[in-house]
Design a protein around this motif. Structure first.
Motif, PDB file in Angstrom:
ATOM      1  N   LYS A  56      10.815   6.205  22.220  1.00  0.00           N
ATOM      2  CA  LYS A  56       9.967   5.707  23.303  1.00  0.00           C
ATOM      3  C   LYS A  56       8.539   6.226  23.125  1.00  0.00           C
ATOM      4  O   LYS A  56       7.576   5.550  23.490  1.00  0.00           O
ATOM      5  N   ILE A  57       8.441   7.450  22.606  1.00  0.00           N
ATOM      6  CA  ILE A  57       7.128   8.067  22.377  1.00  0.00           C
ATOM      7  C   ILE A  57       7.082   8.531  20.923  1.00  0.00           C
ATOM      8  O   ILE A  57       7.927   9.322  20.495  1.00  0.00           O
ATOM      9  N   LEU A  58       6.128   8.027  20.175  1.00  0.00           N
ATOM     10  CA  LEU A  58       5.957   8.407  18.776  1.00  0.00           C
ATOM     11  C   LEU A  58       4.753   9.329  18.668  1.00  0.00           C
ATOM     12  O   LEU A  58       3.639   8.978  19.081  1.00  0.00           O
ATOM     13  N   ILE A  59       4.971  10.520  18.112  1.00  0.00           N
ATOM     14  CA  ILE A  59       3.901  11.499  17.950  1.00  0.00           C
ATOM     15  C   ILE A  59       3.657  11.739  16.464  1.00  0.00           C
ATOM     16  O   ILE A  59       4.586  12.104  15.728  1.00  0.00           O
ATOM     17  N   LEU A  60       2.444  11.526  16.036  1.00  0.00           N
ATOM     18  CA  LEU A  60       2.041  11.793  14.653  1.00  0.00           C
ATOM     19  C   LEU A  60       0.950  12.856  14.701  1.00  0.00           C
ATOM     20  O   LEU A  60      -0.209  12.568  15.016  1.00  0.00           O
ATOM     21  N   ASP A  61       1.348  14.083  14.411  1.00  0.00           N
ATOM     22  CA  ASP A  61       0.427  15.218  14.478  1.00  0.00           C
ATOM     23  C   ASP A  61      -0.210  15.433  13.108  1.00  0.00           C
ATOM     24  O   ASP A  61       0.356  16.096  12.242  1.00  0.00           O
ATOM     25  N   ASP A  62      -1.389  14.845  12.923  1.00  0.00           N
ATOM     26  CA  ASP A  62      -2.105  14.928  11.641  1.00  0.00           C
ATOM     27  C   ASP A  62      -1.184  14.515  10.494  1.00  0.00           C
ATOM     28  O   ASP A  62      -1.191  15.109   9.420  1.00  0.00           O
ATOM     29  N   ALA A  63      -0.366  13.486  10.757  1.00  0.00           N
ATOM     30  CA  ALA A  63       0.692  13.100   9.820  1.00  0.00           C
ATOM     31  C   ALA A  63       0.207  12.172   8.723  1.00  0.00           C
ATOM     32  O   ALA A  63       0.958  11.856   7.806  1.00  0.00           O
ATOM     33  N   SER A  64      -1.036  11.716   8.811  1.00  0.00           N
ATOM     34  CA  SER A  64      -1.541  10.784   7.797  1.00  0.00           C
ATOM     35  C   SER A  64      -2.713  11.358   7.016  1.00  0.00           C
ATOM     36  O   SER A  64      -3.444  10.624   6.354  1.00  0.00           O
ATOM     37  N   SER A  65      -2.883  12.675   7.092  1.00  0.00           N
ATOM     38  CA  SER A  65      -4.031  13.304   6.446  1.00  0.00           C
ATOM     39  C   SER A  65      -4.004  13.162   4.929  1.00  0.00           C
ATOM     40  O   SER A  65      -5.049  13.171   4.272  1.00  0.00           O
ATOM     41  N   ALA A  66      -2.773  13.041   4.352  1.00  0.00           N
ATOM     42  CA  ALA A  66      -2.656  12.933   2.891  1.00  0.00           C
ATOM     43  C   ALA A  66      -2.581  11.478   2.426  1.00  0.00           C
ATOM     44  O   ALA A  66      -2.398  11.221   1.236  1.00  0.00           O
ATOM     45  N   LEU A  67      -2.697  10.542   3.356  1.00  0.00           N
ATOM     46  CA  LEU A  67      -2.619   9.125   3.002  1.00  0.00           C
ATOM     47  C   LEU A  67      -4.017   8.576   2.720  1.00  0.00           C
ATOM     48  O   LEU A  67      -5.001   8.981   3.344  1.00  0.00           O
ATOM     49  N   ASP A  68      -4.072   7.624   1.805  1.00  0.00           N
ATOM     50  CA  ASP A  68      -5.354   6.957   1.563  1.00  0.00           C
ATOM     51  C   ASP A  68      -5.654   6.034   2.736  1.00  0.00           C
ATOM     52  O   ASP A  68      -4.791   5.714   3.558  1.00  0.00           O
TER      53      ASP A  68
END
Length: 572
Positions: free
Chosen positions: A485-497
């Protein structure tokens, strides 16, 4: 939660059975010198070879029975110690996983690791040794004294006279030694902490050429542990020489007085030989008692440390609070929070989010971004204010129900030593199709399908055989797999282009329309298309709104956007 006494109680019957067998074997040991004295004084003078062989055979049977009984009882003791330690370690592990973040901070992870390993091992040793020596040694001492009293009451008085001095020595030394072992365990905690830091940060240590520095730091901590253990062991070791002196002085007097009594015809040689044998048995038993006291000293300190964890009460209790009518899905109402109840980490955090809206949080390192997430998931309780989900204060929601609402990827999340599919499934009832779909939406399917065994490929602990971007995509896929219901991305894309980051956000918006997204990021491009954005500075909300409004009214946000996007200001 059970104490150490409660853990022993289920094994009392097995221990009692072992004690009976051990008692029987000990009695067989005590009979041997008495039989020898009888043979020397009463059988040999008869010059009857057949009787000598008969009594010799009886001694052999007693020896075999004593050997069998001791081996059997020791095996039983090992089984009880093993099962007891298994129960304690299991419950201790379960309790550790149930501790709140505040309690984990208080106890510290290195200390908990030490309690799960070193302290439970000390308890294992104590339970085992008490069953092996705790019955045998006292019976040998008391039985030896009683039998020697019947053989030679005068000589026995010399032996008995030494026992009070021995008891006083054991009491005084143990009184000083037990606290030392408690202190030793705290130093072991520090050693585990240093080792854990070095293992976790080995790449940084090597990259900065700090291996020699860390070696010295480890050597210093290790030497402190060695010095403390040496001091404690030296203190407890005082018992042995003092007991040896007392018992051997008594032995000298026994030999002198015994020789005089034999010479005067008052006593017989067989009795003196038997008495010396019993004296040796008693001396050995007393040495074993000192070993028990040393083991008990360590185990007593360990038991206190284990019980400290087991008796921790749950501090995040579910409270009966009214449900409010609200137009918002997530509400932070003037929330303040402090880790140490002195300095505020978050101050007056106030924002509202409707269902299916998305929230971006941006700010400098240490601004409190991740702390907001920890409060939302109730890892900690707020110091003041309230947090509501669907009008319910999160303090009134059962922990399991609350956590099942979330799919989360933390800043420093963990890849486990298992297959790709199991890392995404993470123990949930998800089929292969759901896992594959989550991987596609998490932008991980492309590289997974290029792996040698695809979803069955084994991943090393902490994802050592993956790149940083691959790890993050696996972790995001794990968070998406349960359709939270709630998606949390804590700096989860820092290594993605930038391209993969954009595709990821598009996939979430398209395929998870019922999910409320909260994204913590360092890049403006990752959150600029979200419905609501918080700009944090030193634990306070500096500004909030959408990208367009923040570009107009928040200088810090605008400066970040301009610097990160090459001087171009993008409008949404």
């Amino acid at each position: 939660m059970r104490t150490m006494t409660n853990y022993i109680r289920p094994y009392l019957l097995r221990m009692g059975y072992g004690f009976v067998i051990k008692f029987f074997g000990t009695i067989m040991d005590l009979l041997l010198p008495w039989i020898l004295a009888y043979v020397i004084d009463d059988v040999i003078p008869l010059k009857n070879i057949q009787m000598i062989f008969v009594w010799g055979a009886i001694m052999i049977v007693c020896s075999i029975l004593a050997l069998w009984a001791n081996i059997f009882a020791n095996r039983k003791a090992s089984g009880v110690a093993r099962d007891f330690t298994r129960d304690v370690r299991h419950d201790l592990y379960v309790k550790v996983t149930d501790l709140s973040s505040k309690q984990l901070d208080q106890l510290t992870i290195p200390s908990l690791v030490s309690r799960l390993t070193t302290d439970t091992y000390n308890m294992h040793q104590m339970v085992g040794m008490i069953q092996r020596l705790g019955v045998r040694a006292p019976i040998l001492i008391l039985g030896g004294v009683v039998i020697t009293m019947t053989l030679e009451p005068v000589l026995c008085m010399i032996l008995v006279a030494t026992l009070p001095f021995i008891g006083l020595t054991v009491y005084l030394v143990s009184r000083k030694g037990v606290p030392m072992f408690s202190s030793l365990q705290r130093y072991i905690d520090q050693l585990v902490k240093v080792v854990r830091e070095n293992v976790t940060g080995i790449r940084v240590i090597k990259a900065l050429s700090k291996i020699d520095y860390e070696k010295k730091r480890f050597e210093k901590t290790n030497q402190t542990v060695v010095d403390q253990e040496t001091k404690a062991n030296y203190t407890m070791a005082l018992i042995n020489p003092i007991m040896n002196i007392l018992l051997n002085v008594g032995l000298v007097f026994i030999i002198i007085v015994g020789a005089q009594r034999v010479n005067a015809g008052i006593s017989e040689p067989g009795k003196i030989v038997a008495f010396l044998s019993y004296f040796t048995i008693i001396l050995t038993a007393m040495m074993n008692v000192t070993r028990l006291f040393i083991i008990y000293s360590k185990a007593s300190a360990s038991a206190d440390r284990i019980e400290e964890v087991l008796l921790k009460t749950k501090d995040l209790q579910v409270k009966e609070l009214p449900v409010l009518t609200s137009d918002y899905f997530i509400e932070f109402n003037h929330v303040n929070f402090s880790f140490n109840q002195k300095e505020l980490v978050l101050e007056d955090i106030d924002f509202h989010l409707k269902k299916n809206q998305s929230l971006g949080i941006i700010g400098a390192t240490g601004a409190g971004k991740s702390t907001i997430i920890q409060l939302l998931m109730r890892f900690y309780d707020v110091s003041s204010g309230s947090i509501l989900i669907n009008g319910k204060n999160i303090q009134s929601i059962d922990e399991k129900t609350l956590r099942e609402m979330f799919g989360v990827t933390f800043q420093n999340d963990t890849i486990f030593s298992d297959s790709v599919s199991e890392n995404i499934r993470f123990g949930r009832a998800l089929n292969d199709e759901q896992i594959s779909l989550a991987a596609q939406n998490g932008m991980a399917s492309e590289f997974i399908e290029n792996l040698s065994e695809q979803y069955d490929t084994h991943l090393e602990a902490k994802g050592a055989n993956l790149s940083g971007g691959q790890k993050q995509r696996i972790l995001i896929s794990r968070a998406l797999a349960g359709h939270p219901k709630i998606l949390i991305l804590d700096d989860a894309s820092s290594a993605l282009d930038y391209k993969t980051d954009a595709l990821l956000r598009q996939a979430i918006v398209k395929n998870y329309p019922e999910t409320t997204l909260i994204m913590i990021a360092q890049r403006v491009s990752s959150i600029m298309q979200l419905d609501h954005i918080l700009v944090l500075e030193e634990g306070k909300i500096l500004a909030q709104g959408n990208h367009a409004s923040l570009m107009q009214h928040c200088d810090i946000y605008r400066e970040l956007a301009v610097s990160q996007m090459g001087g171009q200001i993008y409008e949404v």
